[in-house]
Each structure stands twice: as C-alpha cells, then as structure tokens.
Design an enzyme around this catalytic site. Structure first.
Site, PDB file in Angstrom:
ATOM      1  N   GLY A  11       4.293  -3.335  -1.188  1.00 27.27           N
ATOM      2  CA  GLY A  11       4.672  -2.929   0.174  1.00 27.27           C
ATOM      3  C   GLY A  11       4.412  -1.453   0.380  1.00 27.27           C
ATOM      4  O   GLY A  11       4.764  -0.645  -0.469  1.00 27.27           O
ATOM      5  N   ALA A  22      -1.028  14.635  -3.479  1.00 30.40           N
ATOM      6  CA  ALA A  22      -0.531  15.478  -4.573  1.00 30.40           C
ATOM      7  C   ALA A  22      -1.265  15.157  -5.878  1.00 30.40           C
ATOM      8  O   ALA A  22      -1.632  16.058  -6.632  1.00 30.40           O
ATOM      9  CB  ALA A  22       0.972  15.275  -4.741  1.00 30.40           C
ATOM     10  N   ARG A  72      -1.373  -7.486  -2.165  1.00 30.31           N
ATOM     11  CA  ARG A  72      -0.658  -8.270  -3.182  1.00 30.31           C
ATOM     12  C   ARG A  72      -1.754  -9.003  -3.944  1.00 30.31           C
ATOM     13  O   ARG A  72      -2.663  -9.569  -3.341  1.00 30.31           O
ATOM     14  CB  ARG A  72       0.281  -9.279  -2.538  1.00 30.31           C
ATOM     15  CG  ARG A  72       1.130  -8.669  -1.447  1.00 30.31           C
ATOM     16  CD  ARG A  72       2.556  -8.427  -1.879  1.00 30.31           C
ATOM     17  NE  ARG A  72       3.323  -7.936  -0.754  1.00 30.31           N
ATOM     18  CZ  ARG A  72       4.386  -7.143  -0.836  1.00 30.31           C
ATOM     19  NH1 ARG A  72       4.812  -6.743  -2.010  1.00 30.31           N
ATOM     20  NH2 ARG A  72       5.036  -6.758   0.227  1.00 30.31           N
ATOM     21  N   CYS A  73      -1.680  -8.998  -5.242  1.00 23.78           N
ATOM     22  CA  CYS A  73      -2.766  -9.582  -6.029  1.00 23.78           C
ATOM     23  C   CYS A  73      -2.188 -10.447  -7.155  1.00 23.78           C
ATOM     24  O   CYS A  73      -1.937  -9.958  -8.258  1.00 23.78           O
ATOM     25  CB  CYS A  73      -3.633  -8.458  -6.593  1.00 23.78           C
ATOM     26  SG  CYS A  73      -4.902  -9.025  -7.720  1.00 23.78           S
ATOM     27  N   ASP A 103       8.682  -2.230  -7.560  1.00 22.09           N
ATOM     28  CA  ASP A 103       8.946  -2.787  -8.891  1.00 22.09           C
ATOM     29  C   ASP A 103       7.852  -3.766  -9.347  1.00 22.09           C
ATOM     30  O   ASP A 103       7.522  -3.819 -10.536  1.00 22.09           O
ATOM     31  CB  ASP A 103      10.333  -3.405  -8.992  1.00 22.09           C
ATOM     32  CG  ASP A 103      10.640  -4.373  -7.875  1.00 22.09           C
ATOM     33  OD1 ASP A 103       9.775  -4.570  -6.992  1.00 22.09           O
ATOM     34  OD2 ASP A 103      11.746  -4.943  -7.881  1.00 22.09           O
ATOM     35  N   SER A 105       4.651  -3.551  -8.592  1.00 19.42           N
ATOM     36  CA  SER A 105       3.524  -2.694  -9.000  1.00 19.42           C
ATOM     37  C   SER A 105       3.785  -2.064 -10.356  1.00 19.42           C
ATOM     38  O   SER A 105       2.873  -1.896 -11.176  1.00 19.42           O
ATOM     39  CB  SER A 105       3.303  -1.598  -7.957  1.00 19.42           C
ATOM     40  OG  SER A 105       3.161  -2.176  -6.691  1.00 19.42           O
ATOM     41  N   THR A 125       8.580   2.951  -2.352  1.00 21.02           N
ATOM     42  CA  THR A 125       9.117   1.785  -1.650  1.00 21.02           C
ATOM     43  C   THR A 125      10.260   2.249  -0.763  1.00 21.02           C
ATOM     44  O   THR A 125      11.003   3.163  -1.143  1.00 21.02           O
ATOM     45  CB  THR A 125       9.623   0.701  -2.627  1.00 21.02           C
ATOM     46  OG1 THR A 125      10.412  -0.243  -1.901  1.00 21.02           O
ATOM     47  CG2 THR A 125      10.481   1.267  -3.730  1.00 21.02           C
ATOM     48  N   ASP A 127      12.830   0.556  -0.199  1.00 15.76           N
ATOM     49  CA  ASP A 127      14.067  -0.112  -0.620  1.00 15.76           C
ATOM     50  C   ASP A 127      14.967   0.712  -1.546  1.00 15.76           C
ATOM     51  O   ASP A 127      16.120   0.355  -1.756  1.00 15.76           O
ATOM     52  CB  ASP A 127      13.736  -1.436  -1.332  1.00 15.76           C
ATOM     53  CG  ASP A 127      13.172  -2.462  -0.369  1.00 15.76           C
ATOM     54  OD1 ASP A 127      13.441  -2.336   0.834  1.00 15.76           O
ATOM     55  OD2 ASP A 127      12.462  -3.377  -0.813  1.00 15.76           O
ATOM     56  N   ASP A 129      14.957   0.858  -4.738  1.00 15.88           N
ATOM     57  CA  ASP A 129      15.494  -0.033  -5.774  1.00 15.88           C
ATOM     58  C   ASP A 129      14.740   0.042  -7.105  1.00 15.88           C
ATOM     59  O   ASP A 129      14.689  -0.928  -7.843  1.00 15.88           O
ATOM     60  CB  ASP A 129      15.451  -1.491  -5.264  1.00 15.88           C
ATOM     61  CG  ASP A 129      14.037  -1.951  -4.950  1.00 15.88           C
ATOM     62  OD1 ASP A 129      13.120  -1.103  -4.928  1.00 15.88           O
ATOM     63  OD2 ASP A 129      13.844  -3.153  -4.721  1.00 15.88           O
ATOM     64  N   MET A 169      16.253  -3.865   6.440  1.00 12.15           N
ATOM     65  CA  MET A 169      15.564  -4.409   5.267  1.00 12.15           C
ATOM     66  C   MET A 169      16.394  -4.229   4.000  1.00 12.15           C
ATOM     67  O   MET A 169      17.298  -3.400   3.948  1.00 12.15           O
ATOM     68  CB  MET A 169      14.193  -3.765   5.116  1.00 12.15           C
ATOM     69  CG  MET A 169      13.178  -4.384   6.070  1.00 12.15           C
ATOM     70  SD  MET A 169      11.526  -3.778   5.764  1.00 12.15           S
ATOM     71  CE  MET A 169      10.572  -4.932   6.743  1.00 12.15           C
ATOM     72  N   ARG A 171      16.182  -6.976   0.573  1.00  7.23           N
ATOM     73  CA  ARG A 171      16.434  -8.354   0.114  1.00  7.23           C
ATOM     74  C   ARG A 171      17.423  -8.365  -1.052  1.00  7.23           C
ATOM     75  O   ARG A 171      18.330  -9.171  -1.100  1.00  7.23           O
ATOM     76  CB  ARG A 171      15.127  -9.030  -0.311  1.00  7.23           C
ATOM     77  CG  ARG A 171      14.430  -9.753   0.816  1.00  7.23           C
ATOM     78  CD  ARG A 171      13.362 -10.670   0.278  1.00  7.23           C
ATOM     79  NE  ARG A 171      12.362  -9.954  -0.499  1.00  7.23           N
ATOM     80  CZ  ARG A 171      11.278  -9.389   0.019  1.00  7.23           C
ATOM     81  NH1 ARG A 171      11.057  -9.482   1.313  1.00  7.23           N
ATOM     82  NH2 ARG A 171      10.407  -8.770  -0.734  1.00  7.23           N
ATOM     83  N   LYS A 216      35.427   0.428  22.330  1.00  2.00           N
ATOM     84  CA  LYS A 216      34.600  -0.241  23.323  1.00  2.00           C
ATOM     85  C   LYS A 216      33.476  -1.056  22.702  1.00  2.00           C
ATOM     86  O   LYS A 216      32.908  -1.937  23.320  1.00  2.00           O
ATOM     87  CB  LYS A 216      33.999   0.788  24.262  1.00  2.00           C
ATOM     88  CG  LYS A 216      35.034   1.499  25.123  1.00  2.00           C
ATOM     89  CD  LYS A 216      34.321   2.188  26.266  1.00  2.00           C
ATOM     90  CE  LYS A 216      35.289   2.787  27.268  1.00  2.00           C
ATOM     91  NZ  LYS A 216      36.109   3.878  26.711  1.00  2.00           N
TER      92      LYS A 216
HETATM   93  P1  ADP Z   1       6.048  -4.050  -4.865  1.00  4.69           P
HETATM   94  O1  ADP Z   1       5.245  -3.218  -5.790  1.00  4.69           O
HETATM   95  O2  ADP Z   1       6.228  -3.410  -3.526  1.00  4.69           O
HETATM   96  O3  ADP Z   1       7.342  -4.518  -5.499  1.00  4.69           O
HETATM   97  P2  ADP Z   1       4.912  -6.727  -5.317  1.00  4.69           P
HETATM   98  O4  ADP Z   1       6.116  -7.251  -5.978  1.00  4.69           O
HETATM   99  O5  ADP Z   1       4.201  -7.605  -4.352  1.00  4.69           O
HETATM  100  O6  ADP Z   1       5.192  -5.374  -4.510  1.00  4.69           O
HETATM  101  O7  ADP Z   1       3.866  -6.305  -6.450  1.00  4.69           O
HETATM  102  C1  ADP Z   1       2.628  -5.724  -6.114  1.00  4.69           C
HETATM  103  C2  ADP Z   1       1.567  -6.232  -7.036  1.00  4.69           C
HETATM  104  O8  ADP Z   1       1.854  -5.837  -8.385  1.00  4.69           O
HETATM  105  C3  ADP Z   1       1.418  -7.729  -7.110  1.00  4.69           C
HETATM  106  O9  ADP Z   1       0.687  -8.274  -6.038  1.00  4.69           O
HETATM  107  C4  ADP Z   1       0.665  -7.877  -8.439  1.00  4.69           C
HETATM  108  O10 ADP Z   1      -0.702  -7.581  -8.276  1.00  4.69           O
HETATM  109  C5  ADP Z   1       1.296  -6.778  -9.295  1.00  4.69           C
HETATM  110  N1  ADP Z   1       2.343  -7.382 -10.147  1.00  4.69           N
HETATM  111  C6  ADP Z   1       3.563  -7.829  -9.774  1.00  4.69           C
HETATM  112  N2  ADP Z   1       4.233  -8.365 -10.813  1.00  4.69           N
HETATM  113  C7  ADP Z   1       3.419  -8.271 -11.887  1.00  4.69           C
HETATM  114  C8  ADP Z   1       3.522  -8.658 -13.274  1.00  4.69           C
HETATM  115  N3  ADP Z   1       4.607  -9.269 -13.747  1.00  4.69           N
HETATM  116  N4  ADP Z   1       2.476  -8.389 -14.069  1.00  4.69           N
HETATM  117  C9  ADP Z   1       1.374  -7.779 -13.598  1.00  4.69           C
HETATM  118  N5  ADP Z   1       1.194  -7.401 -12.316  1.00  4.69           N
HETATM  119  C10 ADP Z   1       2.197  -7.640 -11.460  1.00  4.69           C
END
Ligand code: ADP
Length: 322
Positions: A11, A22, A72-73, A103, A105, A125, A127, A129, A169, A171, A216
């Site tokens: 996100g 930076a 997201r991958c 988290d 990433s 992020t 959040d 968190d 926001m 979760r 009020k």
């Molecule tokens: P954020 O980083 O905001 O928490 P995501 O949870 O969608 O967002 O994670 C971003 C990307 O990080 C995922 O789409 C994936 O490519 C990679 N990722 C997430 N979890 C793992 C994992 N356990 N191992 C390797 N890559 C991960």
C-alpha cells in the site's frame, strides 16, 4: 558497495517519495549509484529497473503516492519469484536493496536477506503497525487527513444534533482511530486491539450521559477492523433513538501531500538505510524510537517484535471523553 537499488511496495503512503529522494541523494552524495525498481517486487522480477540521478527525484518531496509505483506481487512469496528477483539484482550489478513498504513488503525483504541478499526495510504505511519503530512514514499525514474530516463532520453533527460514526482505516491496528479520535474529541473510539462484546453498551451509556448534559452531537471513531460500521451505526440508533449517520472515510486517507513530520521522518529513515548499507550492514529494519534513529535485525523485528498501542493513550482517551 558501489550500487544499490530502491523500491516501494504494498500500500502506498504519503512520504514514500520523500524517502526515495533521501535514498537517492544520500547515496549519490557518497558516490554510490542508485537504481530504481519500478512497481515493487513485480518490477524486480520483470527487471523494470532504471538508474536514478539527482534530478530523477526532483520535485517529488511534496507529493503523495510513489514515483516508483507500487504493486502486490503474489509470485514474490514463492522461492521461484525470489530467485528471479535476485537474478535481476545481480544482472544489474546491484549489491544492496532498500525496501520501502509495510509488513508484507518487509516479509519480501526478509526473504531476500535470508537468501543472502542484503536489504534494509524502511517503514512506509499509514497504519503505523510495523515492529521496530514508533512511527511509520505516512501515519502523520493520514491522521491529519482524518482530523480534517472529523472537524468538518462535527460542524454538521452540531447543526443537526446527530450522532456520527466515522470509520477510519486500520484492519489490525487501531493507531489511526486512537490518535485521530483523541485529537478529534471523540466520545468513543473502537479499535481492533480491544474490541469486546460489551463495547456497544459502553458507547450507548456515554452517548446518553452526554445528552443528559445537553451535548448537541457525538462523534464515534471506529477502526475498519472492528467490523461493519454501517451495521454498528444502525444498531446504535436503535438502542439510543438518536439520529445516527455513518461516514466511511476510505481511500482519501491514503493520499495527499505529506506533512512536515512525514517528510522529515522519511528523509531521516531513507538516508539512514543508505548509511547502513554503506557500512556493509544488510538485513536491517530501520525505525524511530524516542526521536532517535534505530535499526534492528529484520528477521528478529518481524518474528520477535510486535507493534503495540500505547495503553496510556487508550486510558487518556477514555478519561477525557467521560
Ligand atoms: P504491505 O507491504 O503494505 O503490507 P502487502 O502485504 O500486500 O503490502 O505486501 C506487499 C508485497 O510484499 C506482496 O505483494 C508480496 O510481493 C510481498 N510479500 C508479502 N508477503 C511476503 C512473504 N511472506 N514473502 C515474500 N514476499 C512477500
């Protein structure tokens, strides 16, 4: 180290651009080349990688979102995806990687580190968190956006003698709700960390006490993680008989020009990540604690540390909204 890479992932959050800037400027200042990896881990796997110059990061410090884009991958969660990523990094002569994200990433950065490729995680992020830091890049901007909305809604709430439930926001983490609720003078704040079955009774009692005192309007801030805000609002109206409206703030919280606090935090953390790589330190997660830059082993940070809300703030919010 002569060449490093930087990517943003997951996100987006306001201040990610300031962090990229930076990283690039700090590295070039120390005669290190920087390559930008576009579209997060997806771009890493595909080799969407370009050299960044001083000018590449000009005029972005004030912008929300991320100039490197994000994605997201799911493939990067697999061994195959990670090995492809490392192959691309090696092909481009990149020796260290700064990962700016949440988290998920960090999990990707942890995986690369475990495979022997040095990464530094920078917490980006809204959040707030991420373990190993008191504040994440984007949180301050998000709570300022929320407070702006609460102040506006309060005007209408006062004019119409209504109760407003405002969903923000978060979760799994209640930081946005807690900070914005405290700063916005909310009657009740509901967060996922401490949601209980009797919460609605407590909210009702507070509302009734307020009405008896001649209030009020009432503002109730709820984090998205507590459940359906619309249902909650309906139930509240049934129980109190007070006209109740629900406002779900949604994605407006993710964008916008970063605040001074976020720009400064992003600049400090981005530059610090580069310093660590220059010292030959990989596998670290950077953060801020008591206004000091800190860094932890990224694996330990993710497995042994836990982000927790400041309990004294929850108590304070309760005390001030009697
Ligand atoms: P954020 O980083 O905001 O928490 P995501 O949870 O969608 O967002 O994670 C971003 C990307 O990080 C995922 O789409 C994936 O490519 C990679 N990722 C997430 N979890 C793992 C994992 N356990 N191992 C390797 N890559 C991960």
């Amino acid at each position: 180290m002569k060449r490093i890479g930087v990517l943003t992932s997951g996100g987006d959050s306001p201040g990610m651009n300031a962090a990229v800037r930076a990283v690039v400027r700090k590295a070039i200042f120390h005669d290190i080349e920087v390559y930008g990896i576009y579209h997060g881990y997806e771009g890493l796997i595909k080799g969407d990688i370009k050299k960044l110059e001083l000018g590449s990061v000009g005029d972005i410090i004030q912008r929300g979102g991320t100039m490197l884009f994000s994605a997201r991958c799911p493939e990067f969660k697999t061994e195959d995806g990670q090995l492809k990523g490392i192959e691309q990094l090696k092909k481009h002569g990149i020796e260290g990687l700064v990962v700016i994200g949440g988290d998920g990433s960090y999990m990707g950065a942890k995986a690369l580190t475990e495979r022997g490729f040095p990464c530094v995680g920078v917490p980006g992020t809204i959040d707030n968190d991420i373990p190993g830091t008191e504040f994440t890049i984007g949180f301050d901007t998000a709570i300022n956006t929320v407070i702006n909305a609460i102040d506006r809604i309060r005007d209408t709430a006062t004019s119409h003698k209504r109760t407003y439930v405002i969903e923000v926001m978060g979760r799994d983490a209640g930081d946005i709700a807690l900070w914005a609720g405290l700063a916005g003078g909310a009657e009740s704040i509901l967060i996922p960390e401490s949601i209980g079955d009797n919460d609605i009774d407590d909210v009702v009692a507070r509302l009734q006490r307020g009405q008896e005192r001649g209030k009020k309007h009432s503002i109730i801030v709820v984090a998205e993680g507590i459940g359906n805000a619309v249902e909650f609002g309906k139930k509240l109206e049934q129980l109190t008989g007070y006209e109740t409206r629900v406002s779900v703030l949604g994605y407006i919280q993710r964008g916008g020009s970063p605040t001074v606090a976020d720009r400064v935090l992003a600049s400090r953390l981005g530059a610090y990540a580069v310093s660590l790589l220059l010292e030959g330190k990989g596998g670290r997660a950077v953060g801020i604690e008591r206004n000091q830059l800190v860094d932890y082993d990224i694996i330990e940070a993710l497995t042994q540390k836990k982000h927790t809300l400041d309990q004294s703030m929850i108590t304070l919010a309760e005390e001030l909204s009697i």
